[in-house]
Design an enzyme around this catalytic site. Structure first.
Site, PDB file in Angstrom:
ATOM      1  N   TYR A 195     -12.617  -1.574  -3.358  1.00 44.32           N
ATOM      2  CA  TYR A 195     -13.098  -1.808  -1.988  1.00 44.32           C
ATOM      3  C   TYR A 195     -14.620  -1.720  -1.881  1.00 44.32           C
ATOM      4  CZ  TYR A 195      -8.444  -1.849   0.197  1.00 44.32           C
ATOM      5  OH  TYR A 195      -7.177  -2.188   0.602  1.00 44.32           O
ATOM      6  N   PHE A 253     -15.439   3.649   7.433  1.00 43.39           N
ATOM      7  CA  PHE A 253     -14.087   4.027   7.023  1.00 43.39           C
ATOM      8  C   PHE A 253     -13.893   4.012   5.504  1.00 43.39           C
ATOM      9  CE2 PHE A 253     -14.051  -0.547   8.127  1.00 43.39           C
ATOM     10  CZ  PHE A 253     -13.640  -1.107   6.922  1.00 43.39           C
ATOM     11  N   ARG A 290       2.589  -6.353   9.109  1.00 39.62           N
ATOM     12  CA  ARG A 290       1.859  -5.196   9.668  1.00 39.62           C
ATOM     13  C   ARG A 290       2.421  -4.780  11.025  1.00 39.62           C
ATOM     14  NH1 ARG A 290      -3.862  -7.421   7.406  1.00 39.62           N
ATOM     15  NH2 ARG A 290      -4.016  -6.092   5.561  1.00 39.62           N
ATOM     16  N   THR A 339      -5.321  -7.168  10.686  1.00 41.48           N
ATOM     17  CA  THR A 339      -5.607  -5.891  10.014  1.00 41.48           C
ATOM     18  C   THR A 339      -5.099  -4.703  10.833  1.00 41.48           C
ATOM     19  OG1 THR A 339      -7.581  -6.884   9.059  1.00 41.48           O
ATOM     20  CG2 THR A 339      -7.473  -4.481   9.035  1.00 41.48           C
ATOM     21  N   ASN A 341      -2.153   0.224   6.748  1.00 44.24           N
ATOM     22  CA  ASN A 341      -1.652  -1.041   7.306  1.00 44.24           C
ATOM     23  C   ASN A 341      -0.753  -1.814   6.335  1.00 44.24           C
ATOM     24  OD1 ASN A 341      -3.650  -1.876   5.599  1.00 44.24           O
ATOM     25  ND2 ASN A 341      -4.694  -3.198   7.061  1.00 44.24           N
ATOM     26  N   GLU A 383     -10.448  -9.793  -7.355  1.00 39.06           N
ATOM     27  CA  GLU A 383      -9.373  -8.820  -7.173  1.00 39.06           C
ATOM     28  C   GLU A 383      -8.242  -8.960  -8.199  1.00 39.06           C
ATOM     29  OE1 GLU A 383      -8.172  -9.134  -3.077  1.00 39.06           O
ATOM     30  OE2 GLU A 383     -10.039  -8.241  -2.362  1.00 39.06           O
ATOM     31  N   HIS A 395      -2.176  -5.538   1.617  1.00 40.45           N
ATOM     32  CA  HIS A 395      -3.504  -6.130   1.449  1.00 40.45           C
ATOM     33  C   HIS A 395      -3.347  -7.554   0.939  1.00 40.45           C
ATOM     34  CE1 HIS A 395      -7.657  -6.731   0.107  1.00 40.45           C
ATOM     35  NE2 HIS A 395      -7.122  -7.265  -0.980  1.00 40.45           N
ATOM     36  N   ARG A 455      -1.977 -14.119   4.336  1.00 39.98           N
ATOM     37  CA  ARG A 455      -2.663 -13.399   5.414  1.00 39.98           C
ATOM     38  C   ARG A 455      -1.919 -13.578   6.748  1.00 39.98           C
ATOM     39  NH1 ARG A 455      -7.342 -11.138   4.177  1.00 39.98           N
ATOM     40  NH2 ARG A 455      -8.295 -11.335   6.219  1.00 39.98           N
ATOM     41  N   LYS A 493       0.821  -1.215   0.000  1.00 39.45           N
ATOM     42  CA  LYS A 493       0.000   0.000   0.000  1.00 39.45           C
ATOM     43  C   LYS A 493       0.862   1.275   0.000  1.00 39.45           C
ATOM     44  CE  LYS A 493      -3.997  -2.132   2.247  1.00 39.45           C
ATOM     45  NZ  LYS A 493      -5.020  -1.984   3.308  1.00 39.45           N
TER      46      LYS A 493
HETATM   47  P1  CMP Z   1      -7.349  -4.494   3.752  1.00 35.41           P
HETATM   48  O1  CMP Z   1      -6.804  -5.828   4.095  1.00 35.41           O
HETATM   49  O2  CMP Z   1      -6.867  -3.840   2.501  1.00 35.41           O
HETATM   50  O3  CMP Z   1      -8.949  -4.601   3.690  1.00 35.41           O
HETATM   51  C1  CMP Z   1      -9.792  -3.506   3.924  1.00 35.41           C
HETATM   52  C2  CMP Z   1      -9.060  -2.334   4.486  1.00 35.41           C
HETATM   53  O4  CMP Z   1      -9.873  -1.410   5.177  1.00 35.41           O
HETATM   54  C3  CMP Z   1      -8.072  -2.806   5.547  1.00 35.41           C
HETATM   55  O5  CMP Z   1      -7.033  -3.518   4.966  1.00 35.41           O
HETATM   56  C4  CMP Z   1      -7.707  -1.496   6.184  1.00 35.41           C
HETATM   57  O6  CMP Z   1      -6.791  -0.738   5.389  1.00 35.41           O
HETATM   58  C5  CMP Z   1      -9.061  -0.786   6.149  1.00 35.41           C
HETATM   59  N1  CMP Z   1      -9.767  -0.908   7.450  1.00 35.41           N
HETATM   60  C6  CMP Z   1     -10.295  -2.017   7.989  1.00 35.41           C
HETATM   61  N2  CMP Z   1     -10.896  -1.737   9.164  1.00 35.41           N
HETATM   62  C7  CMP Z   1     -10.738  -0.416   9.356  1.00 35.41           C
HETATM   63  C8  CMP Z   1     -11.126   0.487  10.389  1.00 35.41           C
HETATM   64  N3  CMP Z   1     -11.803   0.061  11.449  1.00 35.41           N
HETATM   65  N4  CMP Z   1     -10.796   1.779  10.237  1.00 35.41           N
HETATM   66  C9  CMP Z   1     -10.117   2.207   9.157  1.00 35.41           C
HETATM   67  N5  CMP Z   1      -9.712   1.404   8.140  1.00 35.41           N
HETATM   68  C10 CMP Z   1     -10.013   0.104   8.254  1.00 35.41           C
END
Ligand code: CMP
Length: 141
Positions: free
Chosen positions: A51, A59, A104, A93, A114, A128, A117, A87, A11
């Protein structure tokens, strides 16, 4: 064990920090094959489409803005059970909850920024991967 493919993204926060190389090294050390990779800068529309499954989440808008703040590096990874194993390598996450030694935990700043992905299922990967890559861009070997 079955050979799977997953969509991974380094990212914008991780690219900006200059840790993409370290993340790619972890991918290679895990034994995953990188079938495709490209540095791209997503538009808000690109991120919103990717997304879309999170459209109803509070969010969503902020996440889409974050994903457009700089270039990111989507990749297609292949390997045995790679969806689950990538993962595990990424960690939870929320980096505050991610296990020591995960990407992470080591590189992410927040639950939004984070670092990486990964597709969460075969169904997600099937959406995807072609979102970013045409079949002719994949290099199986
Ligand atoms: P990702 O694995 O790319 O999948 C969805 C993304 O949403 C996640 O990583 C984070 O970047 C974002 N995300 C998930 N939960 C939250 C949250 N509670 N607040 C802000 N961003 C979030």
């Amino acid at each position: 064990m079955s050979v799977e493919r997953t969509l991974a993204i380094i990212k914008p926060d991780a690219i900006a920090k200059g840790v993409a190389g370290q993340i790619v090294t972890r991918i290679e050390n895990a034994g995953f094959k990188i079938l495709a990779a490209k540095l791209i800068r997503m538009s808000h529309e690109d991120a919103a489409g990717f997304y879309v499954v999170h459209k109803a989440r509070p969010f969503y808008r902020s996440l889409c803005t974050f994903m457009t703040q700089g270039p990111c590096l989507p990749m297609v990874l292949e390997g045995d059970n790679v969806i689950q194993r990538w993962r595990e390598l990424m960690g939870a996450t929320d980096p505050a909850k991610a296990a020591p030694g995960t990407i992470r935990r080591d590189f992410a700043a927040s639950i939004e920024a984070n670092a990486v992905h990964g597709s969460d299922s075969l169904e997600s990967a099937a959406f995807e991967i072609p979102y970013f890559f045409a079949s002719l861009e994949l290099c199986p070997r």
